[in-house]
Design a protein around this motif. Structure first.
Motif, PDB file in Angstrom:
ATOM      1  N   ARG A  57       0.869  -1.186   0.000  1.00  0.00           N
ATOM      2  CA  ARG A  57       0.000   0.000   0.000  1.00  0.00           C
ATOM      3  C   ARG A  57       0.896   1.223   0.000  1.00  0.00           C
ATOM      4  NH1 ARG A  57      -2.613   3.883   3.058  1.00  0.00           N
ATOM      5  NH2 ARG A  57      -4.691   4.362   2.307  1.00  0.00           N
ATOM      6  N   THR A  58       0.784   2.029  -1.050  1.00  0.00           N
ATOM      7  CA  THR A  58       1.640   3.207  -1.186  1.00  0.00           C
ATOM      8  C   THR A  58       0.813   4.465  -0.998  1.00  0.00           C
ATOM      9  OG1 THR A  58       3.041   2.022  -2.751  1.00  0.00           O
ATOM     10  CG2 THR A  58       3.227   4.406  -2.720  1.00  0.00           C
ATOM     11  N   VAL A  59       1.330   5.357  -0.178  1.00  0.00           N
ATOM     12  CA  VAL A  59       0.720   6.676  -0.003  1.00  0.00           C
ATOM     13  C   VAL A  59       1.789   7.729  -0.231  1.00  0.00           C
ATOM     14  CG1 VAL A  59      -1.064   5.909   1.618  1.00  0.00           C
ATOM     15  CG2 VAL A  59       1.104   6.725   2.490  1.00  0.00           C
ATOM     16  N   THR A  60       1.348   8.871  -0.700  1.00  0.00           N
ATOM     17  CA  THR A  60       2.233  10.010  -0.874  1.00  0.00           C
ATOM     18  C   THR A  60       1.693  11.124   0.003  1.00  0.00           C
ATOM     19  OG1 THR A  60       2.684   9.351  -3.156  1.00  0.00           O
ATOM     20  CG2 THR A  60       3.231  11.607  -2.545  1.00  0.00           C
ATOM     21  N   VAL A  61       2.552  11.652   0.865  1.00  0.00           N
ATOM     22  CA  VAL A  61       2.126  12.703   1.787  1.00  0.00           C
ATOM     23  C   VAL A  61       3.085  13.876   1.705  1.00  0.00           C
ATOM     24  CG1 VAL A  61       0.979  11.134   3.392  1.00  0.00           C
ATOM     25  CG2 VAL A  61       3.362  11.682   3.745  1.00  0.00           C
ATOM     26  N   GLY A  62       2.507  15.050   1.865  1.00  0.00           N
ATOM     27  CA  GLY A  62       3.323  16.245   1.960  1.00  0.00           C
ATOM     28  C   GLY A  62       3.861  16.376   3.366  1.00  0.00           C
ATOM     29  N   GLU A  63       4.818  17.222   3.523  1.00  0.00           N
ATOM     30  CA  GLU A  63       5.464  17.397   4.825  1.00  0.00           C
ATOM     31  C   GLU A  63       4.468  17.777   5.918  1.00  0.00           C
ATOM     32  OE1 GLU A  63       9.740  19.041   6.272  1.00  0.00           O
ATOM     33  OE2 GLU A  63       8.819  19.996   4.564  1.00  0.00           O
ATOM     34  N   SER A  64       3.440  18.556   5.571  1.00  0.00           N
ATOM     35  CA  SER A  64       2.473  18.978   6.588  1.00  0.00           C
ATOM     36  C   SER A  64       1.599  17.832   7.089  1.00  0.00           C
ATOM     37  CB  SER A  64       1.593  20.104   6.051  1.00  0.00           C
ATOM     38  OG  SER A  64       0.775  19.635   5.009  1.00  0.00           O
ATOM     39  N   GLN A  65       1.482  16.752   6.309  1.00  0.00           N
ATOM     40  CA  GLN A  65       0.698  15.593   6.730  1.00  0.00           C
ATOM     41  C   GLN A  65       1.521  14.602   7.544  1.00  0.00           C
ATOM     42  OE1 GLN A  65      -0.737  14.849   2.581  1.00  0.00           O
ATOM     43  NE2 GLN A  65      -2.544  14.181   3.715  1.00  0.00           N
ATOM     44  N   LEU A  66       2.795  14.822   7.626  1.00  0.00           N
ATOM     45  CA  LEU A  66       3.696  13.900   8.303  1.00  0.00           C
ATOM     46  C   LEU A  66       3.760  14.264   9.781  1.00  0.00           C
ATOM     47  CD1 LEU A  66       5.502  11.538   7.379  1.00  0.00           C
ATOM     48  CD2 LEU A  66       7.387  13.152   7.378  1.00  0.00           C
ATOM     49  N   THR A  67       2.832  13.694  10.553  1.00  0.00           N
ATOM     50  CA  THR A  67       2.740  14.027  11.970  1.00  0.00           C
ATOM     51  C   THR A  67       2.695  12.756  12.803  1.00  0.00           C
ATOM     52  OG1 THR A  67       0.336  14.089  11.859  1.00  0.00           O
ATOM     53  CG2 THR A  67       1.487  16.185  11.523  1.00  0.00           C
ATOM     54  N   GLY A  68       2.912  12.913  14.095  1.00  0.00           N
ATOM     55  CA  GLY A  68       2.775  11.828  15.057  1.00  0.00           C
ATOM     56  C   GLY A  68       3.546  10.574  14.694  1.00  0.00           C
ATOM     57  N   PRO A  69       2.867   9.414  14.793  1.00  0.00           N
ATOM     58  CA  PRO A  69       3.531   8.141  14.539  1.00  0.00           C
ATOM     59  C   PRO A  69       4.124   8.026  13.130  1.00  0.00           C
ATOM     60  CG  PRO A  69       1.443   7.770  15.640  1.00  0.00           C
ATOM     61  CD  PRO A  69       1.490   9.232  15.266  1.00  0.00           C
ATOM     62  N   LEU A  70       3.482   8.651  12.151  1.00  0.00           N
ATOM     63  CA  LEU A  70       4.011   8.584  10.793  1.00  0.00           C
ATOM     64  C   LEU A  70       5.342   9.319  10.694  1.00  0.00           C
ATOM     65  CD1 LEU A  70       3.449   7.422   8.048  1.00  0.00           C
ATOM     66  CD2 LEU A  70       2.153   9.478   7.490  1.00  0.00           C
ATOM     67  N   ARG A  71       5.460  10.436  11.380  1.00  0.00           N
ATOM     68  CA  ARG A  71       6.736  11.172  11.423  1.00  0.00           C
ATOM     69  C   ARG A  71       7.807  10.319  12.118  1.00  0.00           C
ATOM     70  NH1 ARG A  71       8.563  16.005  10.440  1.00  0.00           N
ATOM     71  NH2 ARG A  71       6.541  16.956  10.162  1.00  0.00           N
ATOM     72  N   GLU A  72       7.428   9.634  13.197  1.00  0.00           N
ATOM     73  CA  GLU A  72       8.376   8.753  13.886  1.00  0.00           C
ATOM     74  C   GLU A  72       8.842   7.629  12.970  1.00  0.00           C
ATOM     75  OE1 GLU A  72       7.377   7.378  17.907  1.00  0.00           O
ATOM     76  OE2 GLU A  72       5.737   8.842  17.845  1.00  0.00           O
TER      77      GLU A  72
END
Length: 80
Positions: A57-72
């Motif tokens: 499963r591939t997702v593309t996120v911008g820097e502003s969506q990269l928060t919490g556990p996903l940022r970790e």
């Protein structure tokens, strides 16, 4: 994969949860299924875009969506 940034340099990382117990916990908390589709956002020239593939499963996120556990998770993968 992380792309963008001031120099436009791509960084890639790959890992297997079987070989990295900490990664398995981060993946389980990442909640990729709850992410809305990446919105086109006005970003600074030095902003990053992340393409994340977890088990096909591939997702593309911008820097502003990269928060919490996903940022970790991304930080864990791109360390070093």
């Amino acid at each position: 994969m992380r792309s963008g940034g001031f120099a436009g340099i791509e960084r890639r990382a790959e890992a297997d949860t079987a070989e990295d117990p900490a990664l398995e916990a981060l993946v389980s908390r990442s909640e990729l299924e709850s992410l809305p589709p990446r919105r086109e956002e006005r970003r600074a020239d030095d902003g990053f875009v992340y393409e994340i593939d977890l088990g096909g499963r591939t997702v593309t996120v911008g820097e502003s969506q990269l928060t919490g556990p996903l940022r970790e998770l991304v930080g864990h993968l791109l360390k070093g």
